[in-house]
Design a protein around this motif. Structure first.
Motif, PDB file in Angstrom:
ATOM      1  N   HIS A  33     -38.847-101.855 -11.898  1.00 34.36           N
ATOM      2  CA  HIS A  33     -39.424-100.267 -12.346  1.00 34.36           C
ATOM      3  C   HIS A  33     -40.910-100.354 -12.353  1.00 34.36           C
ATOM      4  CE1 HIS A  33     -35.555 -98.279 -12.489  1.00 34.36           C
ATOM      5  NE2 HIS A  33     -35.172 -99.273 -13.189  1.00 34.36           N
ATOM      6  N   HIS A  34     -41.572 -99.409 -12.063  1.00 33.45           N
ATOM      7  CA  HIS A  34     -42.964 -99.171 -12.426  1.00 33.45           C
ATOM      8  C   HIS A  34     -43.378 -97.671 -12.534  1.00 33.45           C
ATOM      9  CE1 HIS A  34     -43.123 -97.866  -8.230  1.00 33.45           C
ATOM     10  NE2 HIS A  34     -44.545 -97.504  -8.505  1.00 33.45           N
ATOM     11  N   SER A  35     -44.499 -97.281 -13.292  1.00 31.82           N
ATOM     12  CA  SER A  35     -44.765 -96.092 -13.425  1.00 31.82           C
ATOM     13  C   SER A  35     -46.246 -95.554 -12.504  1.00 31.82           C
ATOM     14  CB  SER A  35     -45.266 -95.610 -14.767  1.00 31.82           C
ATOM     15  OG  SER A  35     -45.900 -94.390 -15.277  1.00 31.82           O
ATOM     16  N   GLU A  36     -45.882 -94.250 -11.914  1.00 28.10           N
ATOM     17  CA  GLU A  36     -46.975 -93.768 -11.262  1.00 28.10           C
ATOM     18  C   GLU A  36     -47.705 -92.937 -12.034  1.00 28.10           C
ATOM     19  OE1 GLU A  36     -48.190 -94.667  -8.193  1.00 28.10           O
ATOM     20  OE2 GLU A  36     -46.472 -95.737  -7.466  1.00 28.10           O
ATOM     21  N   VAL A  37     -47.378 -92.594 -13.180  1.00 32.82           N
ATOM     22  CA  VAL A  37     -47.829 -91.585 -14.048  1.00 32.82           C
ATOM     23  C   VAL A  37     -48.902 -91.918 -15.007  1.00 32.82           C
ATOM     24  CG1 VAL A  37     -47.523 -89.523 -15.553  1.00 32.82           C
ATOM     25  CG2 VAL A  37     -45.786 -90.538 -13.989  1.00 32.82           C
ATOM     26  N   ASP A  38     -50.253 -91.230 -14.917  1.00 32.76           N
ATOM     27  CA  ASP A  38     -51.441 -91.581 -15.646  1.00 32.76           C
ATOM     28  C   ASP A  38     -50.735 -91.738 -17.279  1.00 32.76           C
ATOM     29  OD1 ASP A  38     -53.019 -92.099 -13.723  1.00 32.76           O
ATOM     30  OD2 ASP A  38     -53.988 -89.981 -13.734  1.00 32.76           O
ATOM     31  N   LEU A  39     -51.333 -92.348 -18.190  1.00 33.02           N
ATOM     32  CA  LEU A  39     -50.971 -92.486 -19.454  1.00 33.02           C
ATOM     33  C   LEU A  39     -51.140 -91.065 -20.149  1.00 33.02           C
ATOM     34  CD1 LEU A  39     -50.069 -94.172 -21.969  1.00 33.02           C
ATOM     35  CD2 LEU A  39     -52.552 -94.794 -22.486  1.00 33.02           C
ATOM     36  N   GLY A  40     -52.551 -90.398 -19.599  1.00 38.59           N
ATOM     37  CA  GLY A  40     -52.656 -89.043 -20.455  1.00 38.59           C
ATOM     38  C   GLY A  40     -51.817 -88.011 -20.036  1.00 38.59           C
ATOM     39  N   ASP A  41     -51.076 -88.240 -19.082  1.00 40.50           N
ATOM     40  CA  ASP A  41     -49.731 -87.141 -18.517  1.00 40.50           C
ATOM     41  C   ASP A  41     -48.427 -87.396 -19.228  1.00 40.50           C
ATOM     42  OD1 ASP A  41     -51.770 -85.659 -17.172  1.00 40.50           O
ATOM     43  OD2 ASP A  41     -51.651 -87.117 -15.352  1.00 40.50           O
ATOM     44  N   LEU A  42     -48.468 -88.596 -20.010  1.00 38.97           N
ATOM     45  CA  LEU A  42     -47.092 -88.965 -20.571  1.00 38.97           C
ATOM     46  C   LEU A  42     -47.114 -88.509 -22.083  1.00 38.97           C
ATOM     47  CD1 LEU A  42     -46.944 -92.410 -19.205  1.00 38.97           C
ATOM     48  CD2 LEU A  42     -45.822 -90.587 -18.247  1.00 38.97           C
ATOM     49  N   LYS A  43     -45.954 -88.197 -22.732  1.00 43.83           N
ATOM     50  CA  LYS A  43     -45.741 -88.065 -24.030  1.00 43.83           C
ATOM     51  C   LYS A  43     -45.477 -89.305 -24.730  1.00 43.83           C
ATOM     52  CE  LYS A  43     -44.987 -83.086 -23.428  1.00 43.83           C
ATOM     53  NZ  LYS A  43     -43.834 -81.802 -23.695  1.00 43.83           N
ATOM     54  N   ARG A  44     -45.355 -89.441 -26.074  1.00 42.25           N
ATOM     55  CA  ARG A  44     -45.173 -90.597 -26.651  1.00 42.25           C
ATOM     56  C   ARG A  44     -43.650 -90.371 -27.101  1.00 42.25           C
ATOM     57  NH1 ARG A  44     -45.919 -92.794 -32.296  1.00 42.25           N
ATOM     58  NH2 ARG A  44     -46.924 -90.891 -33.120  1.00 42.25           N
ATOM     59  N   ILE A  45     -43.123 -91.649 -27.423  1.00 42.15           N
ATOM     60  CA  ILE A  45     -41.786 -92.029 -27.689  1.00 42.15           C
ATOM     61  C   ILE A  45     -41.622 -93.029 -28.552  1.00 42.15           C
ATOM     62  CG2 ILE A  45     -41.095 -93.269 -25.848  1.00 42.15           C
ATOM     63  CD1 ILE A  45     -38.075 -91.913 -25.970  1.00 42.15           C
TER      64      ILE A  45
ATOM     65  N   GLN B 277     -31.944 -97.307 -20.091  1.00 37.55           N
ATOM     66  CA  GLN B 277     -32.727 -96.325 -19.242  1.00 37.55           C
ATOM     67  C   GLN B 277     -34.136 -96.417 -19.056  1.00 37.55           C
ATOM     68  OE1 GLN B 277     -31.642 -92.138 -20.320  1.00 37.55           O
ATOM     69  NE2 GLN B 277     -33.678 -91.635 -21.152  1.00 37.55           N
ATOM     70  N   VAL B 278     -34.751 -95.891 -18.229  1.00 37.86           N
ATOM     71  CA  VAL B 278     -36.203 -95.789 -17.909  1.00 37.86           C
ATOM     72  C   VAL B 278     -36.504 -94.441 -18.632  1.00 37.86           C
ATOM     73  CG1 VAL B 278     -38.026 -96.012 -16.230  1.00 37.86           C
ATOM     74  CG2 VAL B 278     -36.006 -97.404 -15.829  1.00 37.86           C
ATOM     75  N   HIS B 279     -37.384 -94.539 -19.240  1.00 34.16           N
ATOM     76  CA  HIS B 279     -37.814 -93.184 -20.193  1.00 34.16           C
ATOM     77  C   HIS B 279     -39.106 -92.347 -19.406  1.00 34.16           C
ATOM     78  CE1 HIS B 279     -35.584 -95.459 -22.998  1.00 34.16           C
ATOM     79  NE2 HIS B 279     -35.276 -94.393 -23.531  1.00 34.16           N
ATOM     80  N   ARG B 280     -38.640 -91.666 -18.350  1.00 36.12           N
ATOM     81  CA  ARG B 280     -39.745 -91.137 -17.573  1.00 36.12           C
ATOM     82  C   ARG B 280     -40.456 -89.991 -18.305  1.00 36.12           C
ATOM     83  NH1 ARG B 280     -40.616 -94.644 -13.549  1.00 36.12           N
ATOM     84  NH2 ARG B 280     -38.568 -95.030 -12.416  1.00 36.12           N
ATOM     85  N   GLY B 281     -41.798 -89.957 -18.242  1.00 34.88           N
ATOM     86  CA  GLY B 281     -42.642 -88.941 -18.498  1.00 34.88           C
ATOM     87  C   GLY B 281     -43.094 -89.304 -20.226  1.00 34.88           C
ATOM     88  N   ARG B 282     -42.653 -90.621 -20.397  1.00 33.00           N
ATOM     89  CA  ARG B 282     -42.808 -90.994 -22.003  1.00 33.00           C
ATOM     90  C   ARG B 282     -43.681 -92.469 -21.939  1.00 33.00           C
ATOM     91  NH1 ARG B 282     -39.239 -87.639 -24.859  1.00 33.00           N
ATOM     92  NH2 ARG B 282     -40.571 -88.166 -26.726  1.00 33.00           N
ATOM     93  N   TYR B 283     -44.336 -92.562 -22.997  1.00 29.65           N
ATOM     94  CA  TYR B 283     -44.961 -93.817 -23.131  1.00 29.65           C
ATOM     95  C   TYR B 283     -44.715 -94.381 -24.472  1.00 29.65           C
ATOM     96  CZ  TYR B 283     -48.871 -91.910 -26.022  1.00 29.65           C
ATOM     97  OH  TYR B 283     -49.531 -91.285 -26.941  1.00 29.65           O
ATOM     98  N   LEU B 284     -44.713 -95.750 -24.638  1.00 27.08           N
ATOM     99  CA  LEU B 284     -44.259 -96.208 -26.150  1.00 27.08           C
ATOM    100  C   LEU B 284     -45.589 -97.153 -26.493  1.00 27.08           C
ATOM    101  CD1 LEU B 284     -42.459 -97.310 -28.382  1.00 27.08           C
ATOM    102  CD2 LEU B 284     -42.268 -99.541 -27.220  1.00 27.08           C
ATOM    103  N   LEU B 285     -46.042 -96.463 -27.946  1.00 22.14           N
ATOM    104  CA  LEU B 285     -47.116 -97.173 -28.627  1.00 22.14           C
ATOM    105  C   LEU B 285     -46.737 -98.139 -29.438  1.00 22.14           C
ATOM    106  CD1 LEU B 285     -50.316 -96.782 -28.593  1.00 22.14           C
ATOM    107  CD2 LEU B 285     -49.826 -95.264 -30.659  1.00 22.14           C
TER     108      LEU B 285
END
Length: 790
Positions: free
Chosen positions: A94-106, A115-123
């Motif tokens: 898996h890999h992400s094509e979405v910029d970090l600024g367009d993702l929401k934190r989870i 699960q691949v958590h599409r639309g999210r990022y982990l800090l």
């Protein structure tokens, strides 16, 4: 007549540059079972429904586990034992094509598994020292204090030239307290039956390093491991000289990652310092604006070299010219200017110094060439029915031997560069086990793409197999001109990169000398990925051929090609029969691959029973011939016994072909050539050389078996009107033997004609003219005393 060296074993004549694609072919039951098992596991995981995150270990338990792993990792690093590891090419990635600024934190507690958590990022932050394995094993906590083990695969720590990274390199990259943002994290269960969830990162571009002041940290409070709140570490402040001294110290200790960090921090903290400005400003246009300091001269010269290394030849030429106007006594700059102009000429005309390239390839086991790319009269077009839906055609009429492409590898790995250790890489895309060079090629290519984002699209646009989306319909044969290096990282599709290597990698060995004694280093193939030549489709009887001078590959026309002709190379094992070719093609064209070239069609027309018998006879002949060493010292009795035994096998082999066949019969080449060598060894011991009357027709039969038409050509004055279509380098050796046979029969004109034919046959594959021919075949010409014909 003095005795001559009449021949040598086929193995000693086989050029080490003989082409074969880079692919492990260990397809035993154990390997196949491992591949099938991995595919089944992937299918089972894809069928699982995501469930809430189960309880995770406490922070204390996580750190304790990390400490134990670290102790084992240090023990392994200090041990001299080779550790065995298993990897899988083509499993779930898996890999992400979405910029970090367009993702929401989870947060971890809100994740599901698997699960691949599409639309999210982990800090998260690193709370224990990392441990290396096939991946980099990190232990991290999110802001709420919840922890998990994070496995980062394919992270580009060091270039191949600096060797495998150490634990110290990993520590410098992921020190305690490092804050990471993981784009679209993948939570899953690990292999091996563990019940503790993990995070897996396949693409290094999904790991974002976060520093103080980054927007993603706004409003974030970090719970400490045991109590209270943790503060984001602040970069310590030092003077520019102190940062420079630290960087120099790290460099001297070969801790290059630490050195880069020290220099970068120094420039970041002191961006307005005069010495820093000297380093980052462009070259002045006149000496009056230039401070006469050695550091400034050094910085400007490094800029020139950087432009050259980026293959921006025109910019490099301008930069070196300006530099020389300021520092006219610089010999290095004069060399750089001349080299820049040579590269520009190569890119425009394809005029390479092939003798120099050949000599450079003999001096090292890791030959990387300083040359430009060249695209001749060819272009990429849409071709229906092919794997990638594309092909390459000529844009005008082309003559045999004309250079169509000269291309540097996007990445290459030589055997000497393979890191220590034992890695079994099961290839789920093609089946089998990959070679160690191809396994290393994937990781080193990811490193290059991570740091040279201009090349990402060039690799992503290659055919990557039937399970991934088809590539675009167009492809630029010339690589893009790199931009200035920056900090931006392109999203890397690791699955596409693996597929591109699996279906396009070449097994290359640099062009070497051909003679009675194998060249030093022969047989040690490298794995390389080329951009332009990956757009050439397959034919078992190709109309062009490729060779490699180290990591530089040339493609030449084997015959005259009218405008609009599709150009082909062969993916199949050279000289193999139908079954062998089909087996090798499965790796690149799929399990139902069926080649429709003239040779395959006529092989099928010969009937399955004849094809099967042909393979059986070919194996018997090859095994038998390999047991007999043929030299001028072999006894005539032994040689005649060998010929007597070989003749009936050859007769049976010939009978498996239709009398109306027009395609090559490659299985006959080696037996005919061995027979001719034996006849030549007898002739060398026969007074007056009368025995050469038998040698000449046998070598001609060998040439005809690989597609040569032995008939005088009034236009060229050569004794052949069409060169060999297969096994070209071995065929050149037969042509040289025909020079000897003609001379010994008193046919001086025939000897001259066959020497011209040998040079022409070699030139249309390797190029380089008479001088390179002399370099490569010199020892054979010495042994046969044939220099006067060259």
């Amino acid at each position: 007549m003095p005795p001559r060296r009449s021949g040598a074993t086929v193995a000693s004549l086989l050029p080490s540059g003989h082409p074969s694609f880079a692919a492990g072919n260990l397809m035993g039951n154990v390997v196949q079972n491992a591949v099938d098992s991995a595919k089944a596991r992937n299918e089972r995981e894809r069928g699982l429904s995501p469930a809430p995150m189960p309880p995770l270990p406490s922070a204390g338990e996580l750190i304790a586990s990390a400490t134990m792993q670290r102790v084992m990792a240090l023990k392994n690093q200090s041990s001299n034992e080779l550790n065995a590891s298993i990897t899988y090419c083509g499993d779930e990635k898996h890999h992400s094509e979405v910029d970090l600024g367009d993702l929401k934190r989870i947060e971890l507690k809100d994740m599901k598994i698997p699960q691949v958590h599409r639309g999210r990022y982990l800090l998260c932050r690193v709370v224990a020292q990392p441990s290396p394995s096939i991946s980099i094993d990190l232990h991290v906590l999110d802001p709420s204090g919840t922890g998990i083990q994070l496995f980062v695969y394919n992270f580009p720590l060091l270039p191949l030239s600096l060797g495998p990274p150490t634990i110290q390199d990993i520590d410098a990259t992921f020190p305690l307290g490092t804050i990471l943002a993981i784009r679209e994290p993948w939570c899953k269960m690990p292999l091996g039956g563990s019940s503790t969830p993990m995070l897996r990162v396949d693409s290094p571009s999904d790991v974002v390093f976060v520093s103080e002041g980054d927007k993603v940290l706004e409003g974030v409070k970090w719970r400490e491991v045991y109590s209270g709140f943790w503060k984001v570490p602040v970069m310590k402040s030092m003077s520019l000289e102190e940062w420079k001294a630290l960087g120099n110290k790290e460099t001297a200790s070969r801790r290059y990652i630490g050195a880069v960090k020290a220099y970068s921090f120094g420039i970041s903290q002191h961006s307005s310092h005069p010495d820093t400005l000297k380093l980052v400003n462009s070259i002045p246009t006149s000496s009056s604006t230039l401070a006469t300091t050695s550091i400034l001269e050094k910085a400007h010269f490094r800029r020139c070299k950087a432009l050259y290394s980026l293959r921006r030849w025109s910019n490099a030429e301008d930069a070196f010219s300006t530099f020389l106007s300021l520092f006219p006594n610089s010999k290095e700059a004069s060399i750089g200017l001349a080299s820049s102009r040579t590269r520009l000429r190569e890119s425009e005309t394809g005029d390479y110094d092939f003798v120099n390239l050949f000599e450079a390839g003999q001096k090292t086991s890791t030959p990387r060439m300083d040359v430009a790319d060249f695209v001749g009269p060819v272009e990429v077009v849409r071709v229906e029915g092919k794997g990638g839906g594309r092909g390459t055609i000529t844009t005008r009429d082309v003559k045999a031997g004309e250079l169509l492409l000269g291309t540097k590898a996007l990445q290459v790995v030589f055997q000497k560069e393979v890191p220590p250790g034992i890695v079994f890489s099961y290839n789920l895309l093609r089946g089998g086990v990959d070679s160690t060079t191809e396994t290393t090629l994937r990781s080193s290519l990811i490193y290059k793409l991570y740091h040279q984002p201009d090349l990402v699209d060039r690799v992503h646009a290659l055919y990557a197999g039937p399970t991934l989306p088809p590539p675009p319909s167009t492809y630029e044969l010339l690589p893009p001109v790199p931009t200035e290096p920056g900090t931006s990282v392109r999203s890397l599709n690791v699955a596409a990169i693996e597929g591109a290597v699996a279906f396009n990698a070449f097994g290359v060995a640099t062009v070497r000398r051909v003679g009675f004694v194998p060249s030093e280093g022969a047989g040690a193939a490298a794995a390389a990925l080329f951009g332009a030549s990956s757009l050439l489709n397959h034919s078992c009887v190709p109309n062009c051929a490729w060779v490699s001078f180290g990591d530089f590959q040339t493609i030449r026309a084997l015959e005259d090609l009218p405008k609009g002709t599709e150009v082909f190379i062969s993916y199949a094992t050279p000289g193999a029969g139908l079954a062998g070719r089909q087996e090798s093609l499965k790796k690149f064209l799929g399990s139902d691959a069926s080649c429709g070239c003239e040779m395959c069609v006529q092989d099928r027309s010969d009937g399955a029973s004849n094809v099967k018998l042909r393979d059986k006879l070919g194996d018997r002949i090859f095994e038998y011939a390999g047991k007999v060493r043929i030299t001028e010292d072999s006894s005539v009795v032994e040689l005649r016994s060998f010929i007597k035994d070989l003749d009936p096998l050859l007769a049976k082999l010939r009978s498996t072909y239709s009398s109306s066949r027009t395609a090559p019969r490659p299985e006959l080449f080696v037996p005919y050539q061995r027979l001719a060598f034996a006849q030549g060894a007898i002739a060398a011991q026969t007074p007056g050389g009368r025995g050469y009357k038998d040698v000449k027709p046998t070598h001609i039969l060998a040439l005809e078996s690989v597609g040569a038409v032995v008939r005088p050509d009034s236009k060229t004055g050569l004794p052949i009107s069409r060169g060999p279509q297969l096994l070209q380098q071995l065929a050149v050796c037969s042509a040289i033997q025909l020079v000897l046979a003609s001379e010994c029969l008193g046919d001086e004109e025939g000897a001259k004609g066959w020497m011209r034919a040998a040079r022409w046959m070699d030139g249309r594959v390797v190029g380089g003219g008479k001088e390179l021919f002399k370099e490569r075949f010199g020892s054979m010409l010495d042994g046969l005393a044939l220099w006067k014909y060259v």
